[in-house]
Write a protein that holds these residues in place. Structure first.
Motif, PDB file in Angstrom:
ATOM      1  N   ARG A   7       0.849  -1.188   0.000  1.00 22.70           N
ATOM      2  CA  ARG A   7       0.000   0.000   0.000  1.00 22.70           C
ATOM      3  C   ARG A   7       0.883   1.236   0.000  1.00 22.70           C
ATOM      4  NH1 ARG A   7      -5.122  -1.110  -1.594  1.00 22.70           N
ATOM      5  NH2 ARG A   7      -5.715  -3.122  -0.747  1.00 22.70           N
ATOM      6  N   PRO A   8       0.573   2.237  -0.829  1.00 23.47           N
ATOM      7  CA  PRO A   8       1.398   3.442  -0.865  1.00 23.47           C
ATOM      8  C   PRO A   8       1.494   4.092   0.510  1.00 23.47           C
ATOM      9  CG  PRO A   8      -0.142   3.402  -2.705  1.00 23.47           C
ATOM     10  CD  PRO A   8      -0.523   2.276  -1.805  1.00 23.47           C
ATOM     11  N   ALA A   9       2.665   4.668   0.768  1.00 20.73           N
ATOM     12  CA  ALA A   9       2.906   5.262   2.082  1.00 20.73           C
ATOM     13  C   ALA A   9       2.099   6.533   2.298  1.00 20.73           C
ATOM     14  CB  ALA A   9       4.397   5.557   2.245  1.00 20.73           C
ATOM     15  N   ARG A  10       1.536   7.095   1.225  1.00 21.90           N
ATOM     16  CA  ARG A  10       0.836   8.364   1.385  1.00 21.90           C
ATOM     17  C   ARG A  10      -0.438   8.236   2.207  1.00 21.90           C
ATOM     18  NH1 ARG A  10       0.066   7.035  -4.019  1.00 21.90           N
ATOM     19  NH2 ARG A  10      -2.086   6.634  -4.655  1.00 21.90           N
ATOM     20  N   TYR A  11      -1.083   7.080   2.185  1.00 18.87           N
ATOM     21  CA  TYR A  11      -2.334   6.930   2.926  1.00 18.87           C
ATOM     22  C   TYR A  11      -2.144   7.072   4.439  1.00 18.87           C
ATOM     23  CZ  TYR A  11      -4.494   5.420  -1.453  1.00 18.87           C
ATOM     24  OH  TYR A  11      -4.974   5.367  -2.732  1.00 18.87           O
ATOM     25  N   PRO A  12      -1.173   6.392   5.051  1.00 18.27           N
ATOM     26  CA  PRO A  12      -0.949   6.618   6.484  1.00 18.27           C
ATOM     27  C   PRO A  12      -0.567   8.057   6.804  1.00 18.27           C
ATOM     28  CG  PRO A  12       0.130   4.604   5.768  1.00 18.27           C
ATOM     29  CD  PRO A  12      -0.325   5.311   4.532  1.00 18.27           C
ATOM     30  N   ARG A  13       0.153   8.715   5.899  1.00 16.29           N
ATOM     31  CA  ARG A  13       0.530  10.106   6.137  1.00 16.29           C
ATOM     32  C   ARG A  13      -0.686  11.023   6.095  1.00 16.29           C
ATOM     33  NH1 ARG A  13       5.778  10.078   2.065  1.00 16.29           N
ATOM     34  NH2 ARG A  13       7.097   8.705   3.345  1.00 16.29           N
ATOM     35  N   VAL A  14      -1.579  10.768   5.157  1.00 15.99           N
ATOM     36  CA  VAL A  14      -2.820  11.543   5.093  1.00 15.99           C
ATOM     37  C   VAL A  14      -3.648  11.313   6.360  1.00 15.99           C
ATOM     38  CG1 VAL A  14      -5.021  11.798   3.887  1.00 15.99           C
ATOM     39  CG2 VAL A  14      -2.897  11.604   2.577  1.00 15.99           C
ATOM     40  N   ALA A  15      -3.697  10.056   6.812  1.00 14.51           N
ATOM     41  CA  ALA A  15      -4.440   9.728   8.034  1.00 14.51           C
ATOM     42  C   ALA A  15      -3.849  10.450   9.233  1.00 14.51           C
ATOM     43  CB  ALA A  15      -4.430   8.216   8.263  1.00 14.51           C
ATOM     44  N   LEU A  16      -2.526  10.449   9.326  1.00 16.29           N
ATOM     45  CA  LEU A  16      -1.864  11.125  10.446  1.00 16.29           C
ATOM     46  C   LEU A  16      -2.111  12.629  10.390  1.00 16.29           C
ATOM     47  CD1 LEU A  16      -0.072  10.756  12.909  1.00 16.29           C
ATOM     48  CD2 LEU A  16       1.925  10.980  11.425  1.00 16.29           C
ATOM     49  N   ALA A  17      -2.056  13.203   9.195  1.00 11.34           N
ATOM     50  CA  ALA A  17      -2.312  14.641   9.048  1.00 11.34           C
ATOM     51  C   ALA A  17      -3.747  14.983   9.441  1.00 11.34           C
ATOM     52  CB  ALA A  17      -2.035  15.073   7.606  1.00 11.34           C
ATOM     53  N   GLY A  18      -4.694  14.133   9.054  1.00 11.48           N
ATOM     54  CA  GLY A  18      -6.088  14.369   9.426  1.00 11.48           C
ATOM     55  C   GLY A  18      -6.307  14.292  10.918  1.00 11.48           C
ATOM     56  N   ALA A  19      -5.662  13.316  11.558  1.00 11.06           N
ATOM     57  CA  ALA A  19      -5.804  13.166  13.005  1.00 11.06           C
ATOM     58  C   ALA A  19      -5.168  14.341  13.745  1.00 11.06           C
ATOM     59  CB  ALA A  19      -5.179  11.850  13.459  1.00 11.06           C
ATOM     60  N   VAL A  20      -4.006  14.793  13.274  1.00 15.58           N
ATOM     61  CA  VAL A  20      -3.352  15.949  13.898  1.00 15.58           C
ATOM     62  C   VAL A  20      -4.205  17.202  13.728  1.00 15.58           C
ATOM     63  CG1 VAL A  20      -1.346  17.478  13.761  1.00 15.58           C
ATOM     64  CG2 VAL A  20      -1.032  14.996  13.687  1.00 15.58           C
ATOM     65  N   SER A  66     -11.334  12.407   7.317  1.00 16.45           N
ATOM     66  CA  SER A  66     -10.337  12.170   6.266  1.00 16.45           C
ATOM     67  C   SER A  66      -9.312  11.132   6.705  1.00 16.45           C
ATOM     68  CB  SER A  66      -9.645  13.482   5.896  1.00 16.45           C
ATOM     69  OG  SER A  66      -8.865  13.976   6.977  1.00 16.45           O
ATOM     70  N   ALA A  67      -8.973  11.125   7.988  1.00 13.69           N
ATOM     71  CA  ALA A  67      -8.045  10.106   8.505  1.00 13.69           C
ATOM     72  C   ALA A  67      -8.663   8.716   8.376  1.00 13.69           C
ATOM     73  CB  ALA A  67      -7.702  10.409   9.958  1.00 13.69           C
ATOM     74  N   CYS A  68      -9.944   8.605   8.702  1.00 18.09           N
ATOM     75  CA  CYS A  68     -10.626   7.307   8.592  1.00 18.09           C
ATOM     76  C   CYS A  68     -10.717   6.864   7.132  1.00 18.09           C
ATOM     77  CB  CYS A  68     -12.024   7.406   9.200  1.00 18.09           C
ATOM     78  SG  CYS A  68     -12.050   7.622  10.991  1.00 18.09           S
ATOM     79  N   VAL A  69     -10.973   7.815   6.218  1.00 14.19           N
ATOM     80  CA  VAL A  69     -11.040   7.479   4.799  1.00 14.19           C
ATOM     81  C   VAL A  69      -9.687   6.974   4.304  1.00 14.19           C
ATOM     82  CG1 VAL A  69     -11.279   8.440   2.478  1.00 14.19           C
ATOM     83  CG2 VAL A  69     -12.941   9.025   4.241  1.00 14.19           C
ATOM     84  N   ALA A  70      -8.611   7.664   4.691  1.00 12.26           N
ATOM     85  CA  ALA A  70      -7.274   7.260   4.253  1.00 12.26           C
ATOM     86  C   ALA A  70      -6.928   5.862   4.742  1.00 12.26           C
ATOM     87  CB  ALA A  70      -6.242   8.270   4.747  1.00 12.26           C
ATOM     88  N   LEU A  71      -7.265   5.554   5.978  1.00 14.29           N
ATOM     89  CA  LEU A  71      -6.984   4.219   6.508  1.00 14.29           C
ATOM     90  C   LEU A  71      -7.873   3.171   5.863  1.00 14.29           C
ATOM     91  CD1 LEU A  71      -6.522   5.003  10.318  1.00 14.29           C
ATOM     92  CD2 LEU A  71      -4.746   4.504   8.630  1.00 14.29           C
TER      93      LEU A  71
END
Length: 223
Positions: A7-20, A66-71
Motif C-alpha cells: 500500500r502506498p505510504a501516502r495513505y498513512p501520512r494523510v491519516a496522520l495529518a487528518g488526526a493531527v 479524512s483520517a478514517c477514509v485514508a486508513l
C-alpha cells in the motif's frame, strides 16, 4: 501475518495529518471558547453552534473523517482487514453527517437535525472503537507486544468512555450524569483521535520489518 499487497505510504501520512488536524482544532475549541461552553456540563457538539466553534468543530470532525477514509482506502497491512476498513469508512460517513446536521441548543434534542447528529456521532465513535479493538487484537502478531498493548489500552478506554457517554445521554438522571456528561465525551474524543493516530502508524511498523533471507540451493550441483 502481513498483507501481501503493498500500500502506498501516502495513505498513512494523510491519516496522520487528518488526526493531527482534529487534535489542533478540538484543542483550539476548548482554549478559545472556555467562557462560552462549560466543558464539564455541556457536550462537545455545543461548540459547533457559534463561531469560531462552527468552523473549528467542522474542520476537526472532517479532519478525523479524512483520517478514517485514508486508513479505509490504504489499509493497515493486516492479513484480515476488510472489517476494519469497512468500519472506518462508515465512521467517516457518519462524521460528515455530524458536521452537516448540527445538534440543538440547550439540554435536550428535539429537531430532526439534532437526532441525526446524535446517532451519527454515536455510530461514528462506536465504529472507530470496534475498529481499534480489532486492530489491537491483530497487530500483535506482526509488530510486537508493545504496539498491540498500547492499541488495546486505547481501545478499552474508548469503549469505556463510549459506554459512559451513552448512559449519560439516555439516562441523565443516573448518578446525576447530566451535571458532568461533558467529561467522558471529551475523554472519548481524545482517546479516539489518539487511536486513529496509532492505527495510522501501523503500516509503517509493518514496512520496517524485513523478511528473512533464505539461501537457495541449486539441486543440480553435485553434493
Amino acid at each position: 501475518m502481513i498483507g501481501a499487497r503493498h500500500r502506498p505510504a501516502r495513505y498513512p501520512r494523510v491519516a496522520l495529518a487528518g488526526a493531527v488536524t482534529a487534535i489542533i482544532c478540538f484543542a483550539l475549541l476548548h482554549l478559545t471558547m472556555v467562557d462560552i461552553v462549560d466543558p464539564v456540563r455541556e457536550p462537545v457538539s455545543i461548540y459547533a453552534l457559534v463561531e469560531p466553534g462552527t468552523t473549528l468543530f467542522g474542520l476537526g470532525a472532517l479532519g478525523l473523517a479524512s483520517a478514517c477514509v485514508a486508513l479505509a482506502v490504504g489499509g493497515l497491512r493486516l492479513a484480515r482487514q476488510w472489517d476494519v476498513r469497512a468500519l472506518l469508512a462508515s465512521a467517516a460517513v457518519m462524521l460528515v453527517a455530524v458536521v452537516a446536521f448540527p445538534t440543538d441548543a440547550g439540554q435536550g434534542v428535539s429537531s430532526v437535525s439534532g437526532h441525526i447528529h446524535r446517532y451519527a456521532a454515536g455510530t461514528a465513535f462506536a465504529a472507530i472503537t470496534v475498529a481499534g479493538l480489532l486492530t489491537a487484537h491483530r497487530i500483535g502478531r506482526g509488530v510486537g507486544t508493545g504496539s498491540d498493548r498500547f492499541a488495546m489500552i486505547l481501545a478499552i478506554l474508548s469503549l469505556s468512555t463510549l459506554v459512559l457517554t451513552i448512559v449519560n445521554t439516555f439516562f441523565p438522571s443516573l448518578a446525576n450524569g447530566e451535571a458532568w456528561r461533558g467529561i467522558p465525551q471529551r475523554l472519548m474524543l481524545t482517546v479516539q483521535v489518539l487511536m486513529v493516530v496509532a492505527m495510522s502508524l501501523v503500516p509503517a511498523r509493518f514496512a520496517r520489518q524485513r523478511p528473512r533471507r533464505t539461501t537457495r540451493i541449486d539441486s543440480s550441483l553435485p553434493v
